[in-house]
Design a protein around this motif. Sequence first.
Motif, PDB file in Angstrom:
ATOM      1  N   LYS A 192       0.841  -1.215   0.000  1.00 13.68           N
ATOM      2  CA  LYS A 192       0.000   0.000   0.000  1.00 13.68           C
ATOM      3  C   LYS A 192       0.869   1.256   0.000  1.00 13.68           C
ATOM      4  O   LYS A 192       0.505   2.264  -0.599  1.00 13.68           O
ATOM      5  CB  LYS A 192      -0.925  -0.007   1.218  1.00 13.68           C
ATOM      6  CG  LYS A 192      -2.061  -1.004   1.081  1.00 13.68           C
ATOM      7  CD  LYS A 192      -2.976  -0.956   2.292  1.00 13.68           C
ATOM      8  CE  LYS A 192      -4.076  -1.996   2.171  1.00 13.68           C
ATOM      9  NZ  LYS A 192      -4.518  -2.502   3.469  1.00 13.68           N
ATOM     10  N   VAL A 193       1.999   1.200   0.703  1.00 10.99           N
ATOM     11  CA  VAL A 193       2.940   2.334   0.678  1.00 10.99           C
ATOM     12  C   VAL A 193       3.436   2.537  -0.754  1.00 10.99           C
ATOM     13  O   VAL A 193       3.396   3.646  -1.293  1.00 10.99           O
ATOM     14  CB  VAL A 193       4.145   2.102   1.632  1.00 10.99           C
ATOM     15  CG1 VAL A 193       5.173   3.213   1.479  1.00 10.99           C
ATOM     16  CG2 VAL A 193       3.688   2.016   3.083  1.00 10.99           C
ATOM     17  N   ILE A 194       3.881   1.447  -1.370  1.00  6.36           N
ATOM     18  CA  ILE A 194       4.441   1.535  -2.725  1.00  6.36           C
ATOM     19  C   ILE A 194       3.431   2.127  -3.694  1.00  6.36           C
ATOM     20  O   ILE A 194       3.741   3.042  -4.462  1.00  6.36           O
ATOM     21  CB  ILE A 194       4.913   0.146  -3.217  1.00  6.36           C
ATOM     22  CG1 ILE A 194       6.102  -0.342  -2.376  1.00  6.36           C
ATOM     23  CG2 ILE A 194       5.306   0.203  -4.696  1.00  6.36           C
ATOM     24  CD1 ILE A 194       6.483  -1.791  -2.612  1.00  6.36           C
ATOM     25  N   ARG A 195       2.193   1.636  -3.645  1.00  3.40           N
ATOM     26  CA  ARG A 195       1.169   2.136  -4.567  1.00  3.40           C
ATOM     27  C   ARG A 195       0.881   3.617  -4.323  1.00  3.40           C
ATOM     28  O   ARG A 195       0.713   4.393  -5.261  1.00  3.40           O
ATOM     29  CB  ARG A 195      -0.122   1.313  -4.431  1.00  3.40           C
ATOM     30  CG  ARG A 195      -0.036  -0.051  -5.074  1.00  3.40           C
ATOM     31  CD  ARG A 195      -1.395  -0.592  -5.467  1.00  3.40           C
ATOM     32  NE  ARG A 195      -2.332  -0.694  -4.353  1.00  3.40           N
ATOM     33  CZ  ARG A 195      -2.375  -1.711  -3.508  1.00  3.40           C
ATOM     34  NH1 ARG A 195      -1.532  -2.716  -3.623  1.00  3.40           N
ATOM     35  NH2 ARG A 195      -3.262  -1.741  -2.522  1.00  3.40           N
ATOM     36  N   SER A 196       0.851   4.020  -3.038  1.00  2.47           N
ATOM     37  CA  SER A 196       0.570   5.426  -2.713  1.00  2.47           C
ATOM     38  C   SER A 196       1.682   6.369  -3.169  1.00  2.47           C
ATOM     39  O   SER A 196       1.438   7.544  -3.400  1.00  2.47           O
ATOM     40  CB  SER A 196       0.361   5.605  -1.203  1.00  2.47           C
ATOM     41  OG  SER A 196      -0.720   4.844  -0.760  1.00  2.47           O
ATOM     42  N   THR A 197       2.903   5.851  -3.286  1.00  4.00           N
ATOM     43  CA  THR A 197       4.008   6.726  -3.719  1.00  4.00           C
ATOM     44  C   THR A 197       3.940   7.018  -5.218  1.00  4.00           C
ATOM     45  O   THR A 197       4.588   7.946  -5.695  1.00  4.00           O
ATOM     46  CB  THR A 197       5.407   6.105  -3.443  1.00  4.00           C
ATOM     47  OG1 THR A 197       5.634   5.009  -4.331  1.00  4.00           O
ATOM     48  CG2 THR A 197       5.576   5.688  -1.998  1.00  4.00           C
TER      49      THR A 197
END
Length: 245
Positions: free
Chosen positions: A143-148
């Motif tokens: 989820k962090v990766i997608r949000s970045t």
Amino acid sequence: MITSVKNEKVKSWKKLQKRKERTEQGLFLIEGYHLVEEAWKSKWEIQEIIVQENSDVPHWAKGFSLEYVSDNVFQYISQTQTPQGIAATVKMKQQTTINGNQVLLIDAIQDPGNLGTIIRTADAAGFGAIILGNGTVDMYNDKVIRSTQGSLFHLPIFQANLEEKIPALQQDGFSIWASALANSKDYHTMDVPEKVALVVGNEGAGIQEQLLKLADSIVKIPIYGKAESLNVSIAAGILMYHLKG
């Protein structure tokens, strides 16, 4: 083509959904055409590209190790609602270099969406590095990766003990600005230092007391309406753009 979820490679990819396994393997999984291309453009080491049957392979990906998988296998390893049919395993990078005069320090932010948004905003604001303190959500969480939106690949991001890192930054000429409400000054009344490290804190508890004591300045964003506070990613964005002047 791999068609069974019991295949050893598939099991290995599935394990990358857990932080412990990512750390042990030194790998993380990304999904979608945009993220895979950003990793490639940013020269991160892609170990292999996983392609769902009947999906397009980008022209630049032809030189990589390609693993074709059936629909059921791709659904099994995917963590998105509507998978795009492409994923990749990428090697983690050990980064400790700070490029520039503005650094963001993150104290125990736990929401993946908040961390991802902050990383994306720091990239947009031209910050030189992001340092993740203890208790912060894993930067390789899906989820962090997608949000970045790919910003993860654009600037140095690394873990450190902030109690040790802050004095080291001060020795290197950085002023430490901590964002908190108590004993603070409105940020726009302050002169912006040439070299500055901004600390933002946990969604509920804020910045730890021992870190606030190390700060050179404690700053706040004035609240003009009835909201008690701002979301940490919004607050970080306002302050980062202010510090870039």
